[in-house]
Write a protein that holds these residues in place. Structure first.
Motif, short mmCIF file in Angstrom:
data_model
loop_
_atom_site.label_atom_id
_atom_site.label_comp_id
_atom_site.label_asym_id
_atom_site.label_seq_id
_atom_site.Cartn_x
_atom_site.Cartn_y
_atom_site.Cartn_z
N GLU A 47 27.43 -2.59 45.47
CA GLU A 47 27.01 -3.64 45.04
C GLU A 47 27.97 -4.05 43.61
OE1 GLU A 47 22.25 -2.33 45.19
OE2 GLU A 47 23.36 -2.10 43.32
N ILE B 190 25.99 3.05 47.35
CA ILE B 190 25.19 1.85 47.31
C ILE B 190 25.69 1.22 45.94
CG2 ILE B 190 23.06 0.71 47.17
CD1 ILE B 190 21.79 3.08 48.85
N GLN B 191 25.75 1.87 45.01
CA GLN B 191 26.02 1.42 43.73
C GLN B 191 27.55 0.77 43.85
OE1 GLN B 191 24.19 1.04 41.11
NE2 GLN B 191 25.44 -0.16 39.69
N ASP C 224 24.52 -0.64 34.78
CA ASP C 224 25.41 -0.18 35.84
C ASP C 224 26.12 1.16 34.92
OD1 ASP C 224 26.94 -3.22 36.60
OD2 ASP C 224 25.32 -2.06 37.47
N ARG D 102 24.88 9.27 48.19
CA ARG D 102 24.24 8.00 48.91
C ARG D 102 24.04 6.80 47.63
NH1 ARG D 102 19.07 5.87 50.09
NH2 ARG D 102 19.06 4.53 51.73
N PRO D 103 23.23 7.08 46.67
CA PRO D 103 22.93 6.01 45.76
C PRO D 103 24.52 5.76 45.16
CG PRO D 103 21.60 7.56 45.29
CD PRO D 103 22.60 8.40 46.45
N LEU D 104 25.44 6.50 44.67
CA LEU D 104 26.63 6.08 44.41
C LEU D 104 27.07 5.33 45.40
CD1 LEU D 104 28.94 6.62 42.14
CD2 LEU D 104 29.80 8.78 43.42
N ILE E 3 24.15 9.28 37.38
CA ILE E 3 24.38 9.94 38.69
C ILE E 3 25.62 11.27 38.15
CG2 ILE E 3 25.91 9.58 40.50
CD1 ILE E 3 24.87 6.97 40.91
N THR F 178 23.28 3.75 35.08
CA THR F 178 23.14 4.36 36.44
C THR F 178 24.43 5.33 36.53
OG1 THR F 178 22.13 2.46 37.09
CG2 THR F 178 23.10 3.74 38.94
N PHE G 261 20.64 12.17 46.80
CA PHE G 261 20.34 11.52 45.46
C PHE G 261 21.42 11.18 44.73
CE2 PHE G 261 16.45 14.06 46.65
CZ PHE G 261 15.56 13.20 46.47
#
Length: 611
Positions: A220, A216-217, A11, A212-214, A18, A14, A209
């Motif tokens: 989660e 989702i992260q 984590d 959106r990934p942030l 980002i 990641t 990139f």
């Protein structure tokens, strides 16, 4: 636990990745804005310059027309003298400004804010305009200096003839400036559109990139936090159960500890050596009725500082395995104790490691062992003394025998051979020639026999050794060997006075030195041999140096096979020097000579200095 740590590491990596991309995108947008501003400001500056150039170029047309107008007025006949002077002054000023502006448009002029012209097309226009401009300038200058009306009229005609071509060319130059300005503006628009597209692309990439990934992260992570909360509640319940079991085990341990406390030698310490617990029996052995708080075990075990330092090192050093050893301690009353200690690490993987110490009192066993070692050492020393005494007796008996043989040879055979020589020399025969040859031969033979007998006598036992000691004996030996062999054998005595030792030491030192010199003569092919004696701080040192061919010292470690190669001689040298507890050093290398050093430590009772 390992999976949780791995997830947390993932984590963090990641989020770091980002964040880097997000900062990179912001930096790209900021760079785009900065580049856009730089381009706009540069274009505005260029526009200001172009506007100034276009203004001056347009003004040139007006000044050319003004120049023609003033020239026409100057050529009219109804002007009086003051008006004519005023008109000449204005014409001259107009010509000056017109020429300066024309030159500034081509080569630049800081005073009126004109840059130097680099455009080849405009330069070409100015080159085509140069002939008309020069003709008009020449015509006006001649009109300003000429007083002849006819010449002035001719120059006026020239001026009028070149005016219209000049105006046409200036119109072309102004149009060219305008076209260049529009082209630069169009290029700026294209660059602005490209920068805008680039900024929009960065925003789209950020959404795809980064944001959106942030999101989702984050979703989660929230889910993991909820799961971790549930897991923590389960772990808390399990820890509670373990704590209750621990309390029960602790109570049982206390009961067991009470039994062990009065029957065993053990202690528990922290990682810095401070005592956590020590048994009563251990305190009784150490003659310590009470223990002060925060006492360190090394200070409690012994009063000897060296022993304390060693105990601090072995008790505070982190370890993963059990260490056992036997150490001696000194109690406060001065009593010596021997302990068999086992150091057991508790929690070996933790930084706050503690130590459990299990001991056994082995004082009686060590005392008995020491007595056995002393008896063994005494027996060994007695045997060595007996061997040395036997060896000394053997050497002394050998020397006595050699003295007897030397005396017989010297007093008997030597005297007889000398008498024979004198008798032969006195022979008087009839055949004088043959008699002379025979006598010469017998003389030579007799001299060789005498020299051999004296050499054998000297080698057996020199009289100087028994009469005067080792120093004169060695000096005599080097002198005689130098005469007999023809080699340069030198002697240097650095000792003060002539010191005498016991006969065994003097004999063995002499024989070892003699063997070293003989080896240098026989095997080293030496030209120079130096024997040096030195006596300092009760240490006798004899050094034999030679410049011979040397040898590999490793051959000395091999057992000698025969006496032909000098191996037995070195063996006997070592044996002799060991009889008197001396030391022998042999240093050599091929091609660099050899050094033999004999050291003998003297006691106060051994020294006797002759006057």
């Amino acid at each position: 636990m390992g999976e949780n740590n791995q997830q947390q590491t993932l984590d963090v990596s990641t989020f770091v990745r980002i964040r880097k991309w997000y900062l990179f995108a912001l930096a790209a947008i900021a760079l785009t804005i900065i580049v856009a501003q730089v381009l706009i400001q540069r274009h505005l500056n260029d526009q200001l310059d172009d506007s100034r150039v276009i203004n001056v170029a347009g003004r040139q047309r007006a000044y050319s027309q003004k120049l023609v107008k003033e020239a026409l007025l100057l050529n009219s006949s109804h002007l009086d003298e003051p008006e004519r002077k005023e008109l000449l002054h204005r014409l001259r000023n107009t010509l000056t400004i017109w020429k300066g502006s024309h030159d500034g448009l081509q080569n630049g002029n800081d005073s009126i804010g004109l840059p130097k012209e680099d455009n080849k097309s405009i330069q070409q226009h100015f080159n085509e305009l140069a002939s008309h401009h020069n003709a008009m300038v020449n015509a006006v200058e001649l009109m300003l200096t000429s007083q002849d009306s006819l010449k002035s009229q001719n120059q006026l005609d020239i001026l009028l003839a070149h005016e219209e071509p000049f105006l046409e060319k200036m119109d072309a130059i102004v149009n060219e400036y305008d076209a260049i300005s529009k082209e630069q503006l169009q290029n700026l628009k294209v660059k602005e559109y490209l920068l805008l597209a680039f900024s929009l692309l960065i925003l789209v990439l950020e959404v795809l990139f980064i944001f959106r990934p942030l999101s989702i992260q984050i979703r989660e992570t929230i889910r993991d936090l909820v799961e971790s909360k549930l897991q923590s509640e389960e772990d808390a319940q399990e820890i509670k159960n373990m704590f209750e079991a621990k309390e029960k085990s602790l109570q049982e341990l206390k009961e067991l500890n009470f039994v062990i406390d009065n029957a065993a030698l053990f202690a528990s310490t922290k990682n810095d050596g401070s005592i956590v617990f020590i048994s009563k029996k251990f305190l009784t052995l150490l003659e310590e009725p009470k223990m002060a708080p925060n006492t360190h075990l090394p200070e409690l075990l012994t009063i000897d500082e060296g022993q304390r330092q060693y105990l601090r090192e072995i008790l505070t050093k982190p370890r993963k395995t059990i260490r056992s050893e036997e150490i001696e301690i000194t109690t406060k009353s001065g009593k010596k104790l021997w302990l068999d200690i086992s150091i057991i690490p508790i929690h070996p993987s933790s930084k706050k490691q503690s130590i459990l110490l299990l001991c056994s009192d082995i004082t009686e066993r060590m005392q008995n062992q020491k007595k056995v070692e002393q008896l063994t050492l005494q027996n060994y020393e007695e045997r060595m003394k007996q061997k040395q005494l036997q060896a000394g007796l053997i050497v002394e008996s050998q020397e006595e025998e050699r003295k007897r043989i030397a005396k017989d040879i010297h007093d008997g055979i030597g005297q007889m051979l000398t008498a024979l020589r004198f008798n032969i020399e006195s022979i008087n025969l009839t055949n004088k020639e043959k008699t002379k040859e025979k006598i010469d031969y017998l003389k030579e033979l007799t001299s060789d026999l005498i020299k051999g007998v004296r050499t054998a006598t000297f080698n057996l036992t020199p009289p100087e050794l028994g009469d005067h000691g080792i120093f004169p004996a060695l000096q005599k030996m080097t002198s005689e060997l130098s005469k007999l062999t023809g080699k340069n054998i030198l002697f240097e005595n650095k000792a003060e006075g002539n010191t005498r030792f016991d006969s065994l030491a003097e004999t063995n030192i002499y024989r070892v030195t003699q063997e070293a010199v003989n080896n240098a003569i026989k095997y080293a092919d030496a030209n120079y041999i130096l024997v040096t004696i030195n006596l300092t701080n009760n240490l006798l040192s004899i050094v034999v140096d030679d410049d011979g061919k040397g040898f590999d010292p490793s051959i000395l470690d091999k057992p000698p096979k025969n006496s032909s190669d000098g191996g037995m001689g070195v063996f006997f040298m070592k044996e002799r020097i060991s009889y008197i507890n001396g030391r022998l050093f042999i240093n050599s290398s091929p091609g660099e000579g050899t050094r033999v050093t004999i050291n003998y430590q003297l006691s106060e009772t051994q020294q006797e200095v002759e006057p």
